[in-house]
Design a protein around this motif. Structure first.
Motif, PDB file in Angstrom:
ATOM      1  N   ASP A  35       0.839  -1.207   0.000  1.00  0.00           N
ATOM      2  CA  ASP A  35       0.000   0.000   0.000  1.00  0.00           C
ATOM      3  C   ASP A  35       0.870   1.252   0.000  1.00  0.00           C
ATOM      4  N   HIS A  36       0.953   1.917  -1.142  1.00  0.00           N
ATOM      5  CA  HIS A  36       1.595   3.235  -1.269  1.00  0.00           C
ATOM      6  C   HIS A  36       0.693   4.051  -2.184  1.00  0.00           C
ATOM      7  N   TYR A  37       0.501   5.357  -1.859  1.00  0.00           N
ATOM      8  CA  TYR A  37      -0.466   6.169  -2.610  1.00  0.00           C
ATOM      9  C   TYR A  37      -0.165   6.222  -4.105  1.00  0.00           C
ATOM     10  N   VAL A 108       3.379  10.950  13.522  1.00  0.00           N
ATOM     11  CA  VAL A 108       3.537  11.089  14.971  1.00  0.00           C
ATOM     12  C   VAL A 108       3.365   9.741  15.662  1.00  0.00           C
ATOM     13  N   LYS A 109       4.185   9.519  16.668  1.00  0.00           N
ATOM     14  CA  LYS A 109       4.066   8.354  17.557  1.00  0.00           C
ATOM     15  C   LYS A 109       3.661   7.060  16.838  1.00  0.00           C
ATOM     16  N   PRO A 110       4.508   6.557  15.988  1.00  0.00           N
ATOM     17  CA  PRO A 110       4.118   5.365  15.222  1.00  0.00           C
ATOM     18  C   PRO A 110       3.771   4.142  16.079  1.00  0.00           C
ATOM     19  N   VAL A 173       3.332 -11.298  12.167  1.00  0.00           N
ATOM     20  CA  VAL A 173       4.187 -10.133  11.951  1.00  0.00           C
ATOM     21  C   VAL A 173       4.970 -10.315  10.655  1.00  0.00           C
ATOM     22  N   LEU A 174       4.907  -9.272   9.817  1.00  0.00           N
ATOM     23  CA  LEU A 174       5.592  -9.298   8.523  1.00  0.00           C
ATOM     24  C   LEU A 174       6.898  -8.544   8.699  1.00  0.00           C
ATOM     25  N   ILE A 175       8.014  -9.265   8.646  1.00  0.00           N
ATOM     26  CA  ILE A 175       9.314  -8.662   8.921  1.00  0.00           C
ATOM     27  C   ILE A 175      10.121  -8.614   7.626  1.00  0.00           C
ATOM     28  N   ASN A 176      10.495  -7.393   7.227  1.00  0.00           N
ATOM     29  CA  ASN A 176      11.288  -7.215   6.000  1.00  0.00           C
ATOM     30  C   ASN A 176      12.712  -7.704   6.245  1.00  0.00           C
ATOM     31  N   ALA A 177      12.945  -8.994   6.165  1.00  0.00           N
ATOM     32  CA  ALA A 177      14.294  -9.530   6.372  1.00  0.00           C
ATOM     33  C   ALA A 177      14.350 -10.932   5.767  1.00  0.00           C
TER      34      ALA A 177
HETATM   35  N1  F42 Z   1       5.163   0.580   4.356  1.00  0.00           N
HETATM   36  C1  F42 Z   1       4.295   1.137   3.512  1.00  0.00           C
HETATM   37  O1  F42 Z   1       4.068   2.354   3.575  1.00  0.00           O
HETATM   38  N2  F42 Z   1       3.657   0.378   2.564  1.00  0.00           N
HETATM   39  C2  F42 Z   1       3.845  -0.960   2.457  1.00  0.00           C
HETATM   40  O2  F42 Z   1       3.246  -1.609   1.599  1.00  0.00           O
HETATM   41  C3  F42 Z   1       4.769  -1.579   3.376  1.00  0.00           C
HETATM   42  C4  F42 Z   1       4.991  -2.967   3.386  1.00  0.00           C
HETATM   43  C5  F42 Z   1       5.750  -3.528   4.406  1.00  0.00           C
HETATM   44  C6  F42 Z   1       5.842  -4.922   4.530  1.00  0.00           C
HETATM   45  C7  F42 Z   1       6.558  -5.494   5.549  1.00  0.00           C
HETATM   46  C8  F42 Z   1       7.209  -4.669   6.482  1.00  0.00           C
HETATM   47  O3  F42 Z   1       7.911  -5.213   7.473  1.00  0.00           O
HETATM   48  C9  F42 Z   1       7.136  -3.291   6.375  1.00  0.00           C
HETATM   49  C10 F42 Z   1       6.407  -2.692   5.347  1.00  0.00           C
HETATM   50  N3  F42 Z   1       6.275  -1.302   5.241  1.00  0.00           N
HETATM   51  C11 F42 Z   1       5.417  -0.751   4.319  1.00  0.00           C
HETATM   52  C12 F42 Z   1       7.037  -0.394   6.138  1.00  0.00           C
HETATM   53  C13 F42 Z   1       6.369  -0.201   7.487  1.00  0.00           C
HETATM   54  O4  F42 Z   1       5.182   0.537   7.337  1.00  0.00           O
HETATM   55  C14 F42 Z   1       7.337   0.515   8.427  1.00  0.00           C
HETATM   56  O5  F42 Z   1       7.816   1.682   7.839  1.00  0.00           O
HETATM   57  C15 F42 Z   1       8.512  -0.348   8.769  1.00  0.00           C
HETATM   58  O6  F42 Z   1       8.045  -1.588   9.242  1.00  0.00           O
HETATM   59  C16 F42 Z   1       9.465   0.292   9.791  1.00  0.00           C
HETATM   60  O7  F42 Z   1       8.852   0.344  10.992  1.00  0.00           O
HETATM   61  P1  F42 Z   1       9.610  -0.051  12.316  1.00  0.00           P
HETATM   62  O8  F42 Z   1       9.144  -1.350  12.792  1.00  0.00           O
HETATM   63  O9  F42 Z   1      11.081   0.134  12.189  1.00  0.00           O
HETATM   64  O10 F42 Z   1       9.041   1.060  13.311  1.00  0.00           O
HETATM   65  C17 F42 Z   1       9.499   2.395  13.353  1.00  0.00           C
HETATM   66  C18 F42 Z   1       8.280   3.296  13.428  1.00  0.00           C
HETATM   67  C19 F42 Z   1      10.319   2.629  14.621  1.00  0.00           C
HETATM   68  O11 F42 Z   1      11.066   3.578  14.702  1.00  0.00           O
HETATM   69  N4  F42 Z   1      10.123   1.800  15.608  1.00  0.00           N
HETATM   70  C20 F42 Z   1      10.794   1.905  16.906  1.00  0.00           C
HETATM   71  C21 F42 Z   1      11.012   0.489  17.451  1.00  0.00           C
HETATM   72  O12 F42 Z   1      11.860   0.315  18.322  1.00  0.00           O
HETATM   73  O13 F42 Z   1      10.299  -0.440  17.017  1.00  0.00           O
HETATM   74  C22 F42 Z   1       9.874   2.556  17.952  1.00  0.00           C
HETATM   75  C23 F42 Z   1       9.731   4.024  17.843  1.00  0.00           C
HETATM   76  C24 F42 Z   1       8.933   4.582  19.026  1.00  0.00           C
HETATM   77  O14 F42 Z   1       8.973   4.084  20.127  1.00  0.00           O
HETATM   78  N5  F42 Z   1       8.200   5.667  18.830  1.00  0.00           N
HETATM   79  C25 F42 Z   1       7.405   6.293  19.867  1.00  0.00           C
HETATM   80  C26 F42 Z   1       5.921   6.037  19.574  1.00  0.00           C
HETATM   81  O15 F42 Z   1       5.076   6.237  20.458  1.00  0.00           O
HETATM   82  O16 F42 Z   1       5.651   5.732  18.428  1.00  0.00           O
HETATM   83  C27 F42 Z   1       7.536   7.782  19.809  1.00  0.00           C
HETATM   84  C28 F42 Z   1       8.909   8.295  19.889  1.00  0.00           C
HETATM   85  C29 F42 Z   1       8.919   9.843  19.784  1.00  0.00           C
HETATM   86  O17 F42 Z   1       9.809  10.420  20.362  1.00  0.00           O
HETATM   87  O18 F42 Z   1       8.030  10.392  19.116  1.00  0.00           O
END
Ligand code: F42
Length: 328
Positions: A35-37, A108-110, A173-177
């Protein structure tokens, strides 16, 4: 081991439907649509797949709750679940920052957003009137006017906190690895999350959402994987590169070549065999099978063949079916 396949709707929807039907015939369990716009809409694509397949499960891989309100997501995937006879899966992640910047959407706050969106989605799927005052997600008594059925929720996650959250709240969980070293770390995080709420971690479908390239000629498989691997290296945290012994400077060089569109430099040496080994399931059917078995031993329960799948998609889908799925 379950098998999934990923398609990016940068290809026409009807072409993807043909591939999905072929994947179903070859024994794949799931098809995931990104899903991407800027690509064709994920739910339109899933609806067409629903009508063109019979048994394969179909899911968003992955959507997010910034560009789509969770109530809209529940309504969209609920409709897909209805027309597919209960085959829908919702893949939901925090989304892609670069895409959001282009759309002017604030990220914000993912972590909190994903947790709260899943809570709301579970409510919608259960037919409840959803009222929430979360940090980010808020509902003032929203309820769908039709029954969606209980749609499984998979999280797209890489970061340690997101993986932990998946262990707590997600069905998968779908992990990109693609490499066992990354899954050793990921599985520990998922277990940590499950332990927090006294859940059996085996309830979580741990999925390697992998760059996959298969061909009887290993050189052709490697060549097809290189551009995708280049994007992965350019977007990888330093910690992940170091885990695989890849010099962190390579990330900048590859990023520059991508920005310039210098694919000759990427193919001509910037993307090394070591990078392909770290970030792709790649090679002959035997090579891919060995990697899948290594992943299985660490706790991976689903392998998704993601882009490029192989130098020739149709041949690659058939090879995976005949030489891997049928022999597992
Ligand atoms: N992204 C898309 O947009 N489209 C897709 O089709 C797509 C497919 C896809 C498939 C598998 C996959 O694993 C990822 C995919 N993605 C896709 C990307 C996905 O949407 C994410 O961008 C990707 O998974 C990266 O996310 P991440 O798990 O690394 O999480 C990020 C947000 C992160 O930084 N995580 C930190 C962590 O340790 O897990 C946590 C950050 C955190 O704690 N944030 C705080 C909070 O409350 O959110 C706030 C901190 C602050 O100071 O604001």
């Amino acid at each position: 081991m379950k098998f999934g396949i990923e398609f990016v709707p940068s290809d026409p929807v009807l072409k993807i439907a043909t591939y999905a039907k072929l994947a179903e015939e070859q024994g794949f369990d799931n098809v995931w649509i990104t899903d991407h716009y800027n690509n064709r809409d994920v739910y339109t694509t899933l609806a067409v797949l629903a009508l063109n397949t019979n048994s394969i499960k179909i899911g968003s891989g992955v959507t997010n709750s910034y560009t789509r309100n969770p109530a809209i997501t529940a309504s969209s995937i609920g409709a897909v679940n209805e027309i597919s006879g209960g085959r829908a899966i919702l893949g939901l992640g925090p989304g892609d920052k670069a895409t959001f910047d282009a759309m002017g959407v604030e990220w914000v706050k993912p972590l909190a957003t994903t947790r709260e969106a899943i809570q709301a989605l579970r409510g919608f799927f259960a037919g409840e009137k959803v009222s929430m005052d979360g940090d980010v997600v808020k509902f003032g008594g929203a309820k769908l006017a039709f029954k969606t059925g209980d749609v499984p929720i998979y999280m797209g996650a890489q970061g340690p906190k997101m993986l932990e959250l998946a262990g707590e709240v997600a069905d998968g969980v779908l992990i990109n690895a693609s490499h066992p070293k990354d899954f050793e770390v990921a599985v520990e995080q998922i277990k940590k999350g499950a332990a927090k709420i006294g859940r059996d971690p085996a309830e979580v479908d741990v999925t390697a959402y992998a760059c996959f390239s298969i061909d009887k000629d290993p050189a052709k498989a490697v060549s097809a994987a290189k551009v995708v691997v280049a994007f992965i290296v350019a977007g990888s945290p330093d910690l992940v590169l170091e885990r695989h012994g890849i010099p962190v400077e390579a990330k900048g060089q590859i990023g520059e070549a991508i920005a310039k569109g210098d694919f000759g430099a990427l193919m001509g040496g910037l993307v090394t065999d070591q990078m392909v080994e770290a970030f792709a399931i790649c090679g002959t059917p035997e090579d891919c099978m060995q990697r899948i078995r290594d992943l299985e031993a660490i706790g991976v329960t689903q392998v998704v063949a993601g882009s490029p799948i192989g130098p020739n998609k149709e041949k690659a889908i058939k090879l995976i079916g005949k030489e891997i799925i049928a022999k597992m």
